[in-house]
Scaffold this motif. Structure first.
Motif, PDB file in Angstrom:
ATOM      1  N   GLU A   1      76.411 -20.004 -42.910  1.00 54.48           N
ATOM      2  CA  GLU A   1      76.271 -20.309 -41.483  1.00 54.48           C
ATOM      3  C   GLU A   1      74.890 -19.913 -40.976  1.00 54.48           C
ATOM      4  O   GLU A   1      74.277 -20.643 -40.190  1.00 54.48           O
ATOM      5  CB  GLU A   1      77.353 -19.577 -40.682  1.00 54.48           C
TER       6      GLU A   1
ATOM      7  N   THR B   1      72.471 -22.569 -42.185  1.00 54.34           N
ATOM      8  CA  THR B   1      72.593 -23.813 -41.415  1.00 54.34           C
ATOM      9  C   THR B   1      71.838 -23.711 -40.098  1.00 54.34           C
ATOM     10  O   THR B   1      71.107 -24.626 -39.717  1.00 54.34           O
ATOM     11  CB  THR B   1      74.079 -24.133 -41.148  1.00 54.34           C
TER      12      THR B   1
ATOM     13  N   GLU C   1      68.164 -23.892 -40.736  1.00 57.30           N
ATOM     14  CA  GLU C   1      67.732 -25.277 -40.961  1.00 57.30           C
ATOM     15  C   GLU C   1      67.583 -26.011 -39.634  1.00 57.30           C
ATOM     16  O   GLU C   1      66.624 -26.766 -39.436  1.00 57.30           O
ATOM     17  CB  GLU C   1      68.751 -26.017 -41.835  1.00 57.30           C
TER      18      GLU C   1
ATOM     19  N   ARG D   1      71.795 -30.217 -33.751  1.00 58.19           N
ATOM     20  CA  ARG D   1      72.251 -31.073 -34.859  1.00 58.19           C
ATOM     21  C   ARG D   1      71.440 -32.366 -34.948  1.00 58.19           C
ATOM     22  O   ARG D   1      71.232 -32.895 -36.030  1.00 58.19           O
ATOM     23  CB  ARG D   1      73.726 -31.409 -34.705  1.00 58.19           C
TER      24      ARG D   1
ATOM     25  N   THR E   1      67.251 -34.322 -44.873  1.00 58.60           N
ATOM     26  CA  THR E   1      68.525 -34.971 -44.578  1.00 58.60           C
ATOM     27  C   THR E   1      68.428 -36.466 -44.830  1.00 58.60           C
ATOM     28  O   THR E   1      69.351 -37.061 -45.373  1.00 58.60           O
ATOM     29  CB  THR E   1      68.941 -34.705 -43.121  1.00 58.60           C
TER      30      THR E   1
ATOM     31  N   ARG F   1      80.101 -31.091 -45.155  1.00 57.30           N
ATOM     32  CA  ARG F   1      80.668 -29.741 -45.212  1.00 57.30           C
ATOM     33  C   ARG F   1      82.180 -29.892 -45.206  1.00 57.30           C
ATOM     34  O   ARG F   1      82.696 -30.885 -44.703  1.00 57.30           O
ATOM     35  CB  ARG F   1      80.205 -28.919 -44.010  1.00 57.30           C
TER      36      ARG F   1
END
Length: 137
Positions: free
Chosen positions: A14, A17, A20, A64, A73, A126
Motif C-alpha cells: 500500500e 502504491t 507510485e 489514480r 502503466t 490488484r
C-alpha cells in the motif's frame, strides 16, 4: 460506554502504491519536487492507512488518474493488450482447425477483454478488482 476506533496498519504494498501515485503526480506537474519529496517521505514513514489517504486526497481521483497516465502503466497496458491479441489469434486458429460451428473463443476472449478494461480503468491489476476475491474492509 466508550467506543474504540481501530486504525488499520498499512502494508509495504500500500505504501508503494501511494508512492507510485505521488511520483506520477510529480511527473504530471500537480506537485512540485519539494512537496512531492515530503509526501513520499511521509508515505514511506506511514504506519496507518488513513495517513496514506491524506497524502493523495487533494489529487484528482485520489491520484489514480495520474497513475493511469504514467509511462509504466501504459507499457503494462500495451503488454496486456498484446497478450490478448496473441491469445485471440491462437484460439481463432484452433477454432478454425476444429471446424466447430459456434465461435467458442468468444467466451474466454470476453473475460480477457473485461480484464483489459479493468486494467485500463484502474491502472494495474490488484486482487480487489476481481469478483469476490479481494479483502473487504
Amino acid at each position: 460506554m466508550s467506543t474504540v476506533t481501530t486504525r488499520l496498519r498499512t502494508s509495504d504494498a500500500e505504501r508503494e502504491t501511494v508512492a507510485e501515485i505521488l511520483r506520477a503526480a510529480i511527473g504530471e506537474g500537480r506537485l512540485d519536487l519539494t512537496e512531492g519529496e515530503e509526501r513520499l517521505a511521509a508515505a514511506y514513514a506511514a504506519k496507518f492507512g488513513d495517513e496514506l489517504t491524506a497524502l493523495t486526497a487533494d489529487l484528482p481521483g485520489a491520484g489514480r488518474r495520474a497513475l493511469v497516465k504514467a509511462p509504466s502503466t501504459r507499457r503494462s497496458l500495451r503488454r496486456h493488450a498484446s497478450f490478448i491479441l496473441i491469445a485471440a489469434g491462437v484460439m481463432t486458429a484452433l477454432w478454425m482447425l476444429s471446424g466447430a460451428a459456434f465461435y467458442w473463443p468468444a467466451i474466454p476472449l470476453t473475460f480477457l477483454v473485461v480484464g483489459l478494461f479493468k486494467h485500463a480503468r484502474y491502472g494495474r491489476w490488484r486482487p480487489e478488482y476481481s469478483f469476490g476475491h479481494g479483502h473487504h474492509r
